[in-house]
Design a protein around this motif. Sequence first.
Motif, PDB file in Angstrom:
ATOM      1  N   UNK A 189    -125.487 -23.396-112.962  1.00 11.25           N
ATOM      2  CA  UNK A 189    -124.520 -22.562-112.258  1.00 11.25           C
ATOM      3  C   UNK A 189    -123.919 -23.298-111.066  1.00 11.25           C
ATOM      4  N   UNK A 190    -124.752 -24.013-110.306  1.00 14.45           N
ATOM      5  CA  UNK A 190    -124.259 -24.643-109.074  1.00 14.45           C
ATOM      6  C   UNK A 190    -123.775 -26.071-109.261  1.00 14.45           C
ATOM      7  N   UNK A 191    -123.896 -26.645-110.450  1.00 15.51           N
ATOM      8  CA  UNK A 191    -123.452 -28.027-110.672  1.00 15.51           C
ATOM      9  C   UNK A 191    -121.990 -28.233-110.277  1.00 15.51           C
ATOM     10  N   UNK A 192    -121.048 -27.365-110.659  1.00 13.45           N
ATOM     11  CA  UNK A 192    -119.654 -27.585-110.221  1.00 13.45           C
ATOM     12  C   UNK A 192    -119.503 -27.581-108.701  1.00 13.45           C
ATOM     13  N   UNK A 193    -120.245 -26.722-108.024  1.00 11.34           N
ATOM     14  CA  UNK A 193    -120.164 -26.689-106.557  1.00 11.34           C
ATOM     15  C   UNK A 193    -120.760 -27.955-105.952  1.00 11.34           C
ATOM     16  N   UNK A 194    -121.856 -28.426-106.524  1.00 13.45           N
ATOM     17  CA  UNK A 194    -122.474 -29.655-106.027  1.00 13.45           C
ATOM     18  C   UNK A 194    -121.548 -30.851-106.257  1.00 13.45           C
ATOM     19  N   UNK A 195    -120.886 -30.887-107.413  1.00 15.17           N
ATOM     20  CA  UNK A 195    -119.925 -31.967-107.691  1.00 15.17           C
ATOM     21  C   UNK A 195    -118.756 -31.895-106.730  1.00 15.17           C
ATOM     22  N   UNK A 196    -118.341 -30.705-106.427  1.00 16.34           N
ATOM     23  CA  UNK A 196    -117.246 -30.533-105.467  1.00 16.34           C
ATOM     24  C   UNK A 196    -117.637 -31.078-104.099  1.00 16.34           C
ATOM     25  N   UNK A 197    -118.863 -30.847-103.691  1.00 13.69           N
ATOM     26  CA  UNK A 197    -119.337 -31.363-102.400  1.00 13.69           C
ATOM     27  C   UNK A 197    -119.452 -32.881-102.433  1.00 13.69           C
ATOM     28  N   UNK A 198    -119.863 -33.461-103.566  1.00 14.43           N
ATOM     29  CA  UNK A 198    -119.960 -34.916-103.675  1.00 14.43           C
ATOM     30  C   UNK A 198    -118.577 -35.545-103.692  1.00 14.43           C
ATOM     31  N   UNK A 199    -117.596 -34.866-104.287  1.00 14.40           N
ATOM     32  CA  UNK A 199    -116.242 -35.409-104.389  1.00 14.40           C
ATOM     33  C   UNK A 199    -115.542 -35.405-103.045  1.00 14.40           C
ATOM     34  N   UNK A 200    -116.103 -34.728-102.068  1.00 11.17           N
ATOM     35  CA  UNK A 200    -115.471 -34.656-100.748  1.00 11.17           C
ATOM     36  C   UNK A 200    -115.280 -36.040-100.136  1.00 11.17           C
ATOM     37  N   UNK A 201    -116.169 -36.959-100.464  1.00  6.06           N
ATOM     38  CA  UNK A 201    -116.066 -38.301 -99.889  1.00  6.06           C
ATOM     39  C   UNK A 201    -114.924 -39.101-100.518  1.00  6.06           C
ATOM     40  N   UNK A 202    -114.496 -38.726-101.717  1.00  2.00           N
ATOM     41  CA  UNK A 202    -113.374 -39.397-102.385  1.00  2.00           C
ATOM     42  C   UNK A 202    -112.211 -38.414-102.410  1.00  2.00           C
ATOM     43  N   UNK A 203    -111.225 -38.654-101.592  1.00  2.00           N
ATOM     44  CA  UNK A 203    -110.166 -37.652-101.405  1.00  2.00           C
ATOM     45  C   UNK A 203    -109.425 -37.336-102.704  1.00  2.00           C
ATOM     46  N   UNK A 204    -109.187 -38.318-103.579  1.00  2.00           N
ATOM     47  CA  UNK A 204    -108.457 -38.044-104.811  1.00  2.00           C
ATOM     48  C   UNK A 204    -109.276 -37.118-105.721  1.00  2.00           C
ATOM     49  N   UNK A 205    -110.561 -37.442-105.913  1.00  2.00           N
ATOM     50  CA  UNK A 205    -111.431 -36.598-106.729  1.00  2.00           C
ATOM     51  C   UNK A 205    -111.599 -35.216-106.136  1.00  2.00           C
ATOM     52  N   UNK A 206    -111.591 -35.140-104.805  1.00  2.00           N
ATOM     53  CA  UNK A 206    -111.753 -33.852-104.143  1.00  2.00           C
ATOM     54  C   UNK A 206    -110.605 -32.927-104.500  1.00  2.00           C
ATOM     55  N   UNK A 207    -109.378 -33.427-104.483  1.00  2.00           N
ATOM     56  CA  UNK A 207    -108.227 -32.586-104.768  1.00  2.00           C
ATOM     57  C   UNK A 207    -108.256 -32.088-106.208  1.00  2.00           C
ATOM     58  N   UNK A 208    -108.626 -32.941-107.142  1.00  2.00           N
ATOM     59  CA  UNK A 208    -108.667 -32.546-108.554  1.00  2.00           C
ATOM     60  C   UNK A 208    -109.747 -31.489-108.770  1.00  2.00           C
ATOM     61  N   UNK A 209    -110.944 -31.744-108.279  1.00  2.00           N
ATOM     62  CA  UNK A 209    -112.021 -30.791-108.471  1.00  2.00           C
ATOM     63  C   UNK A 209    -111.712 -29.468-107.765  1.00  2.00           C
ATOM     64  N   UNK A 210    -111.114 -29.552-106.604  1.00  2.00           N
ATOM     65  CA  UNK A 210    -110.788 -28.336-105.858  1.00  2.00           C
ATOM     66  C   UNK A 210    -109.806 -27.484-106.645  1.00  2.00           C
ATOM     67  N   UNK A 211    -108.772 -28.098-107.225  1.00  2.00           N
ATOM     68  CA  UNK A 211    -107.817 -27.352-108.003  1.00  2.00           C
ATOM     69  C   UNK A 211    -108.462 -26.753-109.247  1.00  2.00           C
ATOM     70  N   UNK A 212    -109.343 -27.496-109.911  1.00  2.00           N
ATOM     71  CA  UNK A 212    -110.055 -26.974-111.072  1.00  2.00           C
ATOM     72  C   UNK A 212    -110.937 -25.792-110.682  1.00  2.00           C
ATOM     73  N   UNK A 213    -111.605 -25.901-109.536  1.00  2.00           N
ATOM     74  CA  UNK A 213    -112.489 -24.840-109.095  1.00  2.00           C
ATOM     75  C   UNK A 213    -111.695 -23.564-108.801  1.00  2.00           C
ATOM     76  N   UNK A 214    -110.543 -23.696-108.157  1.00  2.00           N
ATOM     77  CA  UNK A 214    -109.713 -22.541-107.836  1.00  2.00           C
ATOM     78  C   UNK A 214    -109.206 -21.872-109.106  1.00  2.00           C
ATOM     79  N   UNK A 215    -108.870 -22.665-110.143  1.00  2.00           N
ATOM     80  CA  UNK A 215    -108.365 -22.100-111.384  1.00  2.00           C
ATOM     81  C   UNK A 215    -109.428 -21.264-112.103  1.00  2.00           C
ATOM     82  N   UNK A 216    -110.670 -21.671-112.015  1.00  2.00           N
ATOM     83  CA  UNK A 216    -111.724 -20.945-112.720  1.00  2.00           C
ATOM     84  C   UNK A 216    -112.401 -20.053-111.758  1.00  2.00           C
TER      85      UNK A 216
END
Length: 166
Positions: free
Chosen positions: A139-166
């Motif tokens: 359940x929390x894997x997407x949230x944990x990945x989102x927190x890890x992607x914070x250090x890489x700004x490009x990955x952060x934006x993609x994951x953030x948009x995916x998270x908002x869509x779902x």
Amino acid sequence: MFGHFKYNVMPFGLMNALIIFQYMMNDIFKGFLDNFMIINIHDILIFSKNLKEHEQHVCLVFNKLWEKTFEVKLKRSCLFHQSKVGFLSYIIFSDGLSMGSKKIQIVINWQMPYLFCDIRYFLGFANFYQIYIENYSKIVTPLAQLMQARTHSHGMKILWKLYILF
């Protein structure tokens, strides 16, 4: 094992009163603690394997309170011979324990996080109760990945948009 912090300067008023009271209760019941009882400030939980043993334990606790001149108000939330009891936001059964219903409602009604600190707060709260949540890691894997992607700004934006869509 059951100590408390000692102050360097004598406090005025009732400062540290709960700590001192907890220490006093731990001292009074030191032979009973973790054997058949738990104390949290003014809540005493007595647990036993069977009814006869439980009656003996209750008598021991009441005798100790009487010996130390404490009063017990039986009309005020005293429960005896319970197979299920709420204690410190947990529901304790004879064969285990579970989260209290208030904590479950907090998790269910949690607002969707929009900031990284909101995600961190939620994960911190939920991590404490992970043993009670089935498939918690999935359940929390997407949230944990989102927190890890914070250090890489490009990955952060993609994951953030995916998270908002779902």
